[in-house]
Design an enzyme around this catalytic site. Structure first.
Site, PDB file in Angstrom:
ATOM      1  N   LYS C  80     -22.239   5.159 -14.416  1.00 16.17           N
ATOM      2  CA  LYS C  80     -21.999   5.968 -13.216  1.00 16.17           C
ATOM      3  C   LYS C  80     -20.578   6.523 -13.280  1.00 16.17           C
ATOM      4  CE  LYS C  80     -22.482   5.485  -8.143  1.00 16.17           C
ATOM      5  NZ  LYS C  80     -22.631   4.485  -7.058  1.00 16.17           N
ATOM      6  N   SER C 155     -25.867   6.351  -3.633  1.00 13.84           N
ATOM      7  CA  SER C 155     -25.115   7.327  -4.374  1.00 13.84           C
ATOM      8  C   SER C 155     -25.436   7.351  -5.866  1.00 13.84           C
ATOM      9  CB  SER C 155     -23.614   7.054  -4.203  1.00 13.84           C
ATOM     10  OG  SER C 155     -23.249   5.812  -4.777  1.00 13.84           O
ATOM     11  N   SER C 179     -26.057   1.586  -2.868  1.00  8.87           N
ATOM     12  CA  SER C 179     -26.051   2.665  -3.862  1.00  8.87           C
ATOM     13  C   SER C 179     -26.633   2.310  -5.219  1.00  8.87           C
ATOM     14  CB  SER C 179     -24.624   3.188  -4.059  1.00  8.87           C
ATOM     15  OG  SER C 179     -24.216   3.913  -2.930  1.00  8.87           O
TER      16      SER C 179
END
Lengths: 498, 99, 499
Positions: C80, C155, C179
């Protein structure tokens, strides 16, 4: 507008108003590494060479607290008779400033590491107890160079250049409670407090407490009220960078505020900047729109809960504190309270102690530091420690005198040379040809010459009026350009005329 | 009654150094209003004697030894900077006070 | 071997170890898959083919030299883009950091490198991890491989979509309010939020420091556990890192995969059954899952957690408060974007212009909200009260774990929604995290595991366990997975047919 105000004298100001002062002192700790990262803290390194992701505030970097800084803070607290928190946290103080890499300062808010305490100081023959509000730990900011302005100050600059080497160095903040009842002594008390605090911290070995390098910095809060009235609005004077300035800043602020009040004006709560060159302060940010720092507990650092046993061990291991040590020295040097206070005010304790350690008598050591050398420091507007002469050199000077190689007058000339960077006392005396003429042959000739030139005086001495020898001694000193030992000359004259 | 006014949003944006547009002010004011109306529910909880939780881990006294670790190379320190001069970070003139 | 990308990480690792396939071939297979699907899915913000292949070749050389390979050596991974990677751009999906290349590695990046896992690239996310749909990325949304008209969650939508679409066998996510888990649920993948402090935050671009937790994104519980054991463990650079041994999650998965949960007691959170806006299909899938767990021998009871209803409000005060402070450093002085420096304007003006231009609307909204919650006059009422509620939620968990080994809930109230469905109303978006937030406030581990479909879209079941008992969550989730795998395998996502 301020130019229209007719300033009262200091005596007038303090006759009319009672000052209340408060001091916030920041001390950079002398740890090897920064507060929250392993960067070194050497003063004067090339810009931006002592920074890492943590102290540069890079995204993702996290702080880890330096145990040596926490220990040093607790020791400062203990030396100031403070209570040590059993549990406390760091907090974030949020405001934007380019010197501050994260745009928040990791500090402490309502949970300081050290709570209330006190520090006793001697002023004008009496002991004044300064109450300490708190001692807490935080991190220092970077430093900006302001470019394009006339003075290097922020105002008028067209841009600034930031160096983060200093960012993250552990900083201890020591805050006093408001000091009341000082009357006209407020400036001296402020100075005595900062002096004593500096001594205490130096004795702990946790900081070099050098005000001129910024490792000790002082903010002075001052307010005035008429006797019996409530306290007035206070101003905060920053940038006070020497002991002398602490005293001057309080004095000038008392006079300034009295002038405003006398003229029917109102004191604004504001930050003022002290200027070393003029001894005056100028207004800075008004606190009427006080910054909202939005403090909250630092989530990246877990709470501190100093082990009581650790704290007890630190307390037991505190060194002899300056006040105790001074009493011991005063006794051993045989000084009156008044003389000792002068020594302290001059910041000369260590200097004298070290001079004695190098072999001088206590009287001799004190005489030079408190007399000639203090006068010169005053003339140059610097601290005694800033003079380019070491205690060992003063000791050497005194032993030259003790050995009869120098007299006081010559010694003062030797000091000129040492301060001028010409070398140690013996080197200077030799290079400048300042040694006492001890060659009795040469002196005898000068004595005979003086007798021959003053037959009437010589006759008086022959007749037993030895007091008349002064005239002849003067003449001999003149021909030897002061390099003779007056006592020896006198003996030679009387010997010759007996 | 709305929980947060347009002026208040402007003040907060200033504190947060956000040069928000008029459109944003209007939009944020109404959106924050909705959010605040929803989160206001936490006021219902009587929590006077409840200690606050600032950290999710029960740790205390996590320290590092005072031992130096190499710093970044200066070229790496300055590499990401928008503007540099004389090995320092260059910034425009500062209006605020020296701290 | 027909298709390397359809293998699990564990299978790939085994194939590399026994020489069936080279690490380089594996990495090339995933890079090819990325080439094929990235234009459709947009899971990545940066792809590092050369770096990944170099690591893969090192693994092959090490094997040739007779070295013993680590558990996931040669298995590619996507990270990420909020986790700092030295020499590789890290943007947090923000214009603020568009061109920033970090000079250091996050601890988990270091551990991934040390494990010799080829890093394929950096995955998309909502800007600074603030969002539940990846629509708030400054560089365009990621699409859900199950239906490209729908969001992949957020997210960490990029990581979840990459794994779901087999563009990467594994990925790293970060979970502040859900997330990792919520994208896992809506993409049919596994997402595990470890115990807070169990995985290092050093090098995570901070959103909310007291909540942020990095963790694994995978297709199976075993893969997640293998990655978990690589990235977890004490880190002296993170003061909130727990100095204890990593819970044995791989062993727990192996135990769970036997399908026997007898002796375990699981709690259903009463309050969640009547939660706001949960879709019937999601609830149905969840109930099927609970029934399955009971069949596997778990004792199921209802548990009341009365303060969970305040978790969402508490979270939306605490997280924005911390973010308003954490994001203050983005000011155009030391790194990243600078806007409006024309030689005339002051630093203050340039900072405000920079932050205005560099941050997207959701980030600005949260910064303003957090600034408000911390400001004098409001701090006690908002931030302070939220922290007290956090204590009460923690007490609810502790009380529950006095009675049960783990708590069970749906991961998210709804399946993947269509783009734009919730962007107009921030609070509607926030509801996506309704079930995931309590674990963040408490700090305990929570795993989302696929639990079937609702209207043809994946749903997730969440298992929440006591702090540092990640093994319990993994065991329960693995047991459920052992009954679900065939279903998901039959419906493996094929984005080529999507939308």
């Amino acid at each position: 507008m301020s130019s229209l105000i007719l300033l009262p004298s200091y005596a007038e100001a303090t006759a009319e108003y009672d000052p209340v002062i408060g001091l916030e002192t920041h001390v950079e700790l002398g740890t090897r590494t920064k507060m929250f990262c392993g960067c070194t803290t050497v003063f004067g390194a090339e810009p931006n060479t002592q920074v890492c992701p943590v102290c540069l505030g890079l995204p993702g970097a996290l702080p880890v607290a330096n145990v040596a800084a926490i220990e040093a803070t607790i020791r400062i607290g203990l030396a100031l008779n403070c209570s040590i928190a059993s549990w406390c946290r760091f907090a974030r103080k949020n405001y934007f400033y380019p010197d501050m890499p994260k745009n928040f300062q990791t500090s402490q808010y309502d949970e300081p590491l050290c709570g209330e305490g006190y520090l006793d100081v001697n002023v004008d023959g009496r002991t004044v107890r300064i109450d300490i509000e708190r001692v807490h730990l935080e991190e220092d900011t970077g430093k900006s160079l302001h470019v394009g302005g006339a003075t290097g100050r922020i105002h008028g600059a067209t841009e600034s250049l930031v160096d983060y080497n200093r960012a993250g160095i552990p900083l201890v903040e020591i805050v006093t409670k408001p000091v009341t009842g000082t009357g006209a002594l407020a400036p001296e008390i402020a100075r005595a407090y900062v002096t004593e605090l500096r001594e205490v911290i130096r004795s702990l070995g946790v900081s070099d407490v050098r005000m001129e390098q910024g490792s000790m910095r002082c903010d002075v809060n001052t307010s005035l009220n008429r006797p019996g009235d409530e306290w007035g609005t206070r101003s905060e004077t920053k940038n006070v960078n020497s002991l002398r300035s602490v005293e001057r800043a309080v004095r000038s602020e008392i006079i300034r505020q009295a002038g405003v009040l006398d003229a029917g004006g109102r004191i604004v709560q504001e930050t003022r900047h002290f200027h070393e060159d003029t001894g005056e302060s100028t207004p800075g940010r008004s606190k009427e729109t006080a910054t909202d720092y939005r403090y909250f507990p630092e989530p990246d650092l877990v709470p501190m809960a100093p082990d009581p046993e650790w704290v007890a061990a630190l307390k037991a291991a505190l060194p002899e504190l300056p006040r105790v040590r001074r009493q011991r020295l005063q006794e051993s040097w045989g000084l009156s309270d008044h003389d000792m206070e002068s020594v302290l005010n001059a910041g000369a304790v260590e200097l004298i102690e070290e001079t004695i350690a190098s072999g001088a008598s206590s009287d001799g050591a004190r005489k030079w530091w408190m007399g000639e050398l203090s006068r010169r420091a005053n003339e140059s507007g610097v601290e005694l420690t800033d003079l380019a002469i070491t205690p060992a050199q003063v000791g050497e000077l005194q032993s030259l005198i003790d050995d009869g190689k120098l007299n006081d007058k010559l010694a003062r000339q030797v000091i000129d040379g040492v301060l001028n960077g010409e070398g140690g006392p013996a080197d200077v005396a030799k290079a400048r040809g300042l040694e006492v003429v001890s060659d009795t042959g040469a002196l005898q000739a000068a004595v005979d010459e003086a007798i021959a030139a003053n037959p009437a005086v010589a006759e008086k001495i022959r007749a037993g009026t030895h007091a008349a020898a002064g005239v002849l001694i003067g003449a001999v000193m003149k021909t030897t350009k002061g390099q003779a030992d007056a006592k020896t000359v006198r003996e030679l004259i009387i010997q010759r005329l007996s | 009654m709305s929980a947060i006014s347009r002026d208040e949003v402007a003040h907060l944006a200033h504190l947060a150094r956000l040069d928000v547009t008029d459109d944003e002010l209007d939009r944020f004011a109404s959106q924050l209003d909705v959010i605040l109306q929803s989160v206001n529910r936490i006021g219902e909880v009587t929590a006077e004697d409840i200690p606050p939780t600032s950290h999710a881990v029960p740790l205390t006294n996590v320290y590092r030894a005072d031992e130096p670790v190499p710093s970044l190379r200066r070229e790496d320190v300055l590499a990401g900077a928008p503007d540099t001069d004389s090995d320092r970070f260059r910034v425009p003139r500062i209006l605020g006070e020296e701290e | 071997m027909t298709d390397i990308t359809s293998l699990t990480a564990a299978e790939i690792a085994a194939s590399i170890k026994d020489g069936t396939v080279t690490a380089e071939a594996v990495t090339r297979a995933f890079l090819a898959r990325i080439d094929e699907l990235e234009p459709t899915i947009h899971a990545f913000l940066h792809i590092d083919a050369e770096g990944a292949l170099a690591t893969a070749r090192e693994v092959d050389a090490a094997r040739a030299a007779g070295e013993t390979l680590g558990s996931l050596a040669g298995v590619p991974i996507a990270i990420k883009d909020i986790v700092v990677t030295k020499g590789m751009p890290t943007t947090a999906a923000s214009k603020m950091l568009e061109n920033w290349v970090p000079p250091y590695d996050a601890t988990i990046t270091e551990r991934i490198r040390a494990a010799r896992m080829p890093i394929l690239g950096k995955t998309n996310l909502d800007e600074f991890a603030m969002g539940s749909s990846t629509e708030y990325s400054a560089f365009g949304p990621t699409r859900n491989p199950w239906d490209t008209a729908r969001i992949p969650g957020g997210s960490g939508g990029g990581s979840a979509a990459a794994v779901a679409a087999r563009m990467a066998p594994l990925a790293i996510g970060t979970d502040t309010g859900g997330s990792i888990r919520q994208p896992g649920a809506v993409t049919g993948t596994v997402g595990a939020k470890p115990t807070y402090g169990g995985t290092s935050r050093y090098g995570l671009v901070a959103f909310s420091s007291s909540l942020d937790t990095p963790g694994p994104v995978a297709r199976t519980m075993l893969d997640a556990a293998l990655l978990h054991e690589i990235i977890a463990g004490h880190d002296p650079r993170d003061s909130t890192s727990i100095p204890q041994a990593v819970p044995p999650v791989v062993a727990a998965v192996e135990q769970g995969l036997t399908g026997d949960l007898s002796g375990l007691r699981l709690g259903l959170v009463t309050e969640f059954e009547v939660g706001e806006g949960a879709e019937p299909g999601v609830i149905a899938a969840y109930r099927d899952g609970v029934e399955t767990l009971a069949k596997l021998g778990a004792d199921i009871v209802e548990v009341s957690c009365p303060h969970f209803q305040y978790a969402l409000p508490a979270y939306y005060l605490i997280a924005p408060s911390e973010c308003s402070s954490n994001l203050a450093r983005f000011d155009g002085v030391r790194y990243g974007l600078r806007v409006g420096d024309n030689g005339e304007r002051s630093l203050e003006e340039v900072m405000a212009s920079t932050r205005e231009a560099g941050f997207g609307a959701e980030v600005k909204r949260r910064i303003i909200l957090g600034t408000y919650a911390l400001s004098s006059g409001y701090v006690d009422e908002y931030y302070g009260q939220a922290q007290k509620v956090r204590t009460l939620i923690t007490r609810d968990f502790e009380a529950a774990f006095g009675r049960v080994d783990a708590l069970i809930s749906p991961t998210t109230p709804f399946v993947a929604f269509e783009f734009g469905a919730r962007t107009g109303d921030p609070y509607l978006m926030y509801l996506a995290d309704l079930y995931t937030i309590p674990s963040n406030l408490y700090g305990g581990p929570a795993v989302s595991v696929p639990v079937g479909l609702s209207d043809g879209l994946p749903a997730g079941l969440q298992v929440m366990a006591p702090t540092m008992r990640d093994d319990v969550a993994y065991r329960v989730a693995a047991a459920l997975e052992s009954t679900q795998t065939p279903l998901l395998a039959d419906q493996a996502p094929d984005p080529a047919k999507g939308a």
